[in-house]
Design an enzyme around this catalytic site. Structure first.
Site, PDB file in Angstrom:
ATOM      1  N   GLY A 140       6.451  34.185 -55.641  1.00  0.00           N
ATOM      2  CA  GLY A 140       5.507  34.963 -54.481  1.00  0.00           C
ATOM      3  C   GLY A 140       6.263  35.360 -53.373  1.00  0.00           C
ATOM      4  O   GLY A 140       7.379  35.073 -53.164  1.00  0.00           O
ATOM      5  N   LYS A 141       5.502  36.270 -52.661  1.00  0.00           N
ATOM      6  CA  LYS A 141       6.126  36.409 -51.278  1.00  0.00           C
ATOM      7  C   LYS A 141       4.917  37.128 -50.338  1.00  0.00           C
ATOM      8  O   LYS A 141       4.242  37.724 -50.893  1.00  0.00           O
ATOM      9  CB  LYS A 141       7.253  37.405 -51.467  1.00  0.00           C
ATOM     10  CG  LYS A 141       8.186  37.813 -50.209  1.00  0.00           C
ATOM     11  CD  LYS A 141       8.951  36.541 -49.793  1.00  0.00           C
ATOM     12  CE  LYS A 141      10.577  36.768 -50.135  1.00  0.00           C
ATOM     13  NZ  LYS A 141      11.439  35.883 -49.732  1.00  0.00           N
ATOM     14  N   GLY A 142       4.889  36.943 -49.025  1.00  0.00           N
ATOM     15  CA  GLY A 142       4.019  37.414 -48.372  1.00  0.00           C
ATOM     16  C   GLY A 142       4.331  37.694 -46.675  1.00  0.00           C
ATOM     17  O   GLY A 142       5.521  37.443 -46.435  1.00  0.00           O
TER      18      GLY A 142
END
Ligand code: NAD
Length: 428
Positions: free
Chosen positions: A117-119
């Site tokens: 994931g990444k944000g």
């Protein structure tokens, strides 16, 4: 709101690779070396979802501004999504998607029970007061509350965020859930469920990867020279450990330039980015050189540990090191990688070398779930063990299939993900 995930296929080589283009290209390359169902590869080219949220903030002067935040969740076949949250003006859905794919490969090569994931929020963190950063972080946590959680998606610090940001995120999430849930994020201060050794871990794993590579190519660390670009968390911790283990660190740099001493620097005496930002040059050394020159020094090991895309087709022929250990994420472009391979320069890839960060994040998550803190000694021992296991898995592929270290690392990662997908099956 959930945005339409980026769907374009891999574009032709663009010298300064975007994270998404790189991630898809590496997937395709790895797929040529693994007996994998093409349907799995097709699925892995697309993220599960990219959540886009509006994050309103009341500024100190009473005005209201709305920032855009994202959380890209690439794949969770092996466990909850895992990856950083960055506060940076150039955060986009596409960049988060590409970086979330990288996290999938990184977790898989380390055999961690996580996906990628990444944000982040498209904001310049330097334009915010501490109070504004806290309010923005708390509101972001609330906007993401449905899609994160210790068994769903576990964010961590990244560019422009730190342990304090994670503490605010954890507190906001916990208050809304009605109970303290430290495992919702990692990279917290130890007093609220963070792990000892988390901050130093990416530098430590980079140093371990360098040490193992030196040993693999039949050299002695005490006769090894090392140049390090970037003297921040990753670069300084890697440089200091390698010096402690007997290597000679001949150059270290920050954004302003590099210190150079062919007889070896005392890296403990040079201030890190955290200790005193951009002050490397203020420490005395026989010579100072440019950041570009650091990359071209005739050393045994080069550690790019600053930013991405620094070894390109323009300077790959001038890299004089025998081994490059990627402390930064994506320091070598695809074109440069090919040139280095042809020239016999061994590149230990980022997804293996700097994976100590996510590995100790995994330890933190275990400590949070079990409500039991580990000592620093235990963290470092288990990190060493995990790194050596991952190193051996990748080395076996290098030897069995005559691959570069990068291709071998992707083969290890893709094999694990593909096997999990095949075993779970597709719900069509
Ligand atoms: P940091 O901010 O602590 O330090 C960065 C260092 O690089 C500073 O010394 C800075 O002066 C220098 N620098 C910045 N721009 C530069 C440039 N253009 N040329 C030369 N030097 C420059 O950052 P960090 O946390 O050490 O991260 C460095 C790299 O490692 C990044 O690519 C990051 O994505 C990657 N990484 C970090 C972690 C982590 O948890 N810290 C984990 C994995 C990977």
């Amino acid at each position: 709101m959930t945005t339409t995930p980026p769907t374009q296929e891999t574009e032709p080589e663009d010298e300064l690779d975007s994270a998404l283009v790189t991630a898809r290209r590496q997937l395709e390359r790895a797929a040529t070396h693994v007996d994998v169902d093409p349907g799995v590869v097709t699925r892995l080219k697309h993220p599960t979802r990219v959540e886009q949220v509006s994050v309103p903030l009341e500024r100190e002067d009473g005005s209201v501004e709305v920032f855009t935040g994202y959380r890209a969740q690439h794949d969770d076949v092996r466990g909850p999504y895992k990856g950083g949250l960055r506060f940076h003006p150039e955060v986009t859905a596409e960049e988060c998607t590409g970086l979330s794919m990288w996290m999938t490969w990184k977790c898989a090569v380390m055999d961690l029970p996580f996906g990628g994931g990444k944000g982040g929020i498209a904001v310049d963190p330097k334009s915010l007061t501490d109070d504004e950063t806290e309010r923005l972080t708390r509101r972001f946590a609330e906007e993401l509350r449905d899609v994160v959680g210790p068994t769903k998606d576990v964010p961590a610090p990244d560019m422009g965020t730190d342990a304090q940001t994670m503490a605010w995120f954890m507190d906001a999430y916990s208050m809304q859930q009605g109970e303290t849930i430290p495992g919702v994020v990692t990279g917290k201060p130890p007093v609220v469920g963070g792990s000892y050794g988390r901050e130093e871990a990416p530098g430590r794993s980079t140093a371990i990867a360098a040490r193992e590579a030196v040993d693999y190519y039949d050299r002695d660390l005490s006769e090894t020279t090392v140049a390090v670009q970037g003297f921040g968390s990753v670069g300084a911790n890697a440089a200091r450990l390698l010096e402690d283990w007997g290597a000679t660190i001949v150059a270290v740099s920050d954004v302003n330039g590099a210190l150079y001493d062919p007889d070896g620097l005392d890296t403990h005496a040079v201030p890190t980015h955290e200790e005193e930002p951009e002050a490397v040059l203020e420490h005395g050394a026989p010579e100072t050189i440019s950041n570009e020159d650091v990359l071209e020094l005739d050393v045994d090991v080069l550690i790019p540990a600053a930013v991405g895309n620094v070894i390109t087709a323009d300077n790959a022929d001038a890299i004089a090191a025998d081994i490059v250990v990627e402390g930064a994420n994506g320091p070598t472009t695809f074109a440069a990688d090919t040139i280095l391979d042809e020239r016999g320069v061994h590149v230990i890839p980022d997804i293996l070398a700097n994976a100590g960060g996510v590995t100790v994040s995994y330890f933190e998550w275990l400590q949070d779930i079990n409500r039991r803190q580990w000592s620093l000694e235990r963290v470092n021992e288990e990190l060493e063990e995990h790194m050596l296991e991952a190193w051996a898995d990748v080395r076996d592929e290098v030897e069995a299939k005559d691959l570069t270290w990068r291709d071998a690392a992707y083969v290890v990662a893709l094999s694990r993900i593909a096997e999990a997908k095949a075993t779970r099956g597709l719900w069509p």
